[in-house]
Write an enzyme that holds these catalytic residues in place. Structure first.
Site, short mmCIF file in Angstrom:
data_model
loop_
_atom_site.label_atom_id
_atom_site.label_comp_id
_atom_site.label_asym_id
_atom_site.label_seq_id
_atom_site.Cartn_x
_atom_site.Cartn_y
_atom_site.Cartn_z
CE LYS A 1 7.20 2.74 5.61
NZ LYS A 1 7.56 1.34 5.99
CB SER B 1 6.05 -0.89 3.27
OG SER B 1 6.63 -0.75 4.57
CB SER C 1 9.14 -2.61 5.50
OG SER C 1 8.07 -3.47 5.26
#
Length: 494
Positions: free
Chosen positions: A79, A154, A178
């Site tokens: 990420k 996210s 997330s």
């Protein structure tokens, strides 16, 4: 079956047996990225040549007997709020568009030492603030099960990449769901570990008391193996905890006899989609049939989790993001007059609407006139929520419920109503407030074919309980790729 349909552990075993080469697996993932990225937009950056060089080095180490772990040679993604030395780390924000870290996050370093091949950095909501991966400065990521829908957020880029075969596993970060919520929307498995289990060194902070790095993969076994690698005490992280037992793969047993599972009635009430409720309760019955003791109970304080979370997280965000001012690194406005004007314009032009909204909310609740009324009250509520979970875990080993109140919404729907988007985190947020471990496991699809996620919550440092329950539930099931991804996966296993 193509290489890209294998789980990370299955691929690791085939690499170890010399049935598949590391370079071959890497090329298959890169080809999938090249085919699907124009539609999905899972990645912010892809390092093709770097991945190929890394794959060749890892293969040499495997051949030389220096790498023997179950994940050696398996291609993965990171990420884009987790630092990787020499590669851009943007948090999907314009303000960090050209930022290149001089160090690598501890969790990533652990995976590199275990033989991971890093393909690239995945898309996300800007600074991890969002639930849809639509607030990214580099464009929205789409759900591989239906391109008209969001992948969640996210960590939507990581989850969509794993689901579509653009990598075999990925790292995400979880501040209020997330990892778990996009895992639910994309039909993959994700774990948020107990706070302090994985080093936060190298994770660009959103809410420091809530953030935690965790794995996203195609099976519970994959996630357990990844977590085993990245979990460790790190003196560079003041929130890191020294744990004696991180042997998470030992919990991979299909036996749940006597495991006490509680289902909060609060999670099954108003606002929960009927198809999601049906799938979650069916999963609970299946665990009961395998020997678990399942019953409903009242958790309480659920309705206070969202306001408490957004006060605390926004307060911490306003503090953490004050460093992004155009002075030392990141975006600087080309037109300004004086220092204060540079701050104002750099932040106004470099940050997106959702990030600005949360910074302003955080600055407000920390201001002298409202600190006691909002921030301190939120901290007291957080303590009460932890007490409610402590009480529940005196009766139960695992708490079971939905990950999200519905399946993935359509693109554009959530951004029209930010408050509605915040309410979508109702089942995940309390886990972060209490510092607990939580995991999402796929438990079916709705009438539109969109995945539904089952959430399993454990007491602090009791990841093994949720891994045991999740593994028992998924036993006998095979990971299924979205049709879009399966069609693109042409490389066949020899």
């Amino acid at each position: 079956m193509s290489i890209l349909e294998l789980t990370a552990m299955e691929l690791g075993r085939k690499i170890k047996k010399r049935e598949i080469g590391v370079v071959e697996a890497t090329e298959a993932a890169l080809a999938q990225i090249k085919t699907l990225e124009t539609e999905l937009n899972c990645y912010v950056t892809v390092d093709e040549e770097g991945a190929r060089r890394q794959a060749a080095k890892v293969q040499d180490k495997i051949d030389g007997g220096m790498l023997t772990g179950p994940l050696a040679g398996v291609p993965m993604a990171v990420k884009d709020n987790i630092c990787l030395e020499g590669r851009p780390t943007t948090c999907s924000s314009k303000i960090l568009k050209n930022f290149v870290p001089a160090y690598t996050a501890e969790a990533v370093e652990k995976l590199i030492q275990a033989g991971a091949v890093i393909l690239g950095k995945t898309n996300m909501d800007e600074f991890a603030m969002g639930s849809t991966t639509e607030t990214s400065a580099f464009g929205e990521t789409k759900n591989p099960w239906n391109l008209a829908h969001v992948p969640g957020g996210s960590s939507g880029g990581s989850c969509a990449a794993v689901a579509s075969g653009e990598c075999f596993y990925a790292l995400g970060s979880d501040t209020g769901g997330s990892i778990r919520q996009p895992s639910s929307f994309c039909g993959v498995t994700g774990i948020k570990p107990t706070y302090g289990t994985v080093s936060r060194y190298g994770l660009i902070a959103y809410g420091s008391s809530l953030d935690q790095i965790g794995p996203v993969a195609r099976s519970v076994a994959d996630c357990a193996a990844i977590l085993e690698v990245i979990a460790s005490y790190d003196k560079k992280d003041s929130t890191s905890i020294r744990r004696e037992d991180c042997d998470f793969t030992s919990a991979l047993t299909a036996d749940v006899s006597g495991l006490r599972i509680g289902i909060p009635r609060d999670y099954l009430g108003e606002g929960l989609d009927e198809e999601v409720k049906t799938a979650v309760l069916a999963a609970a019955r299946e665990l009961q049939d395998k020997g678990a003791i399942v019953e409903e109970f009242d958790l309480s304080l659920v309705e206070y989790a969202i306001p408490a979370y957004y006060v605390i997280a926004s307060a911490e965000a306003s503090s953490n993001l004050s460093r992004f001012d155009g002075v030392k690194y990141g975006y600087r406005s080309p037109n300004y007059e004086g220092l204060h004007d540079m701050y104002k314009k750099s932040r106004s032009e470099g940050l997106g609407a959702e990030v600005k909204r949360r910074i302003m909310l955080g600055s407000f609740v920390l201001s002298s006139g409202y600190y006691d009324a909002y921030y301190l009250k939120a901290l007291r509520t957080k303590a009460l929520i932890k007490q409610a979970f402590d009480k529940a875990f005196k009766q139960y080993d695992v708490i079971l419920g939905p990950t999200a109140p519905s399946t993935a919404p359509r693109l554009g729907e959530s951004l029209k109503d930010p408050l509605k988007m915040y309410l979508g985190d109702i089942y995940t947020i309390a886990v972060n407030l209490a510092g607990l471990p939580g995991m999402t496991v796929p438990c079916g699809r709705d009438s539109s074919g969109l995945p539904i996620g089952l959430q399993l919550i454990g007491d602090c440092f009791k990841e093994k309980n949720i891994i045991r329950a999740g593994y028992a539930y998924e036993c006998g099931r095979k990971y299924e790729m979205p049709k879009l991804a399966k069609k693109a996966a042409k490389q066949e296993v020899r």
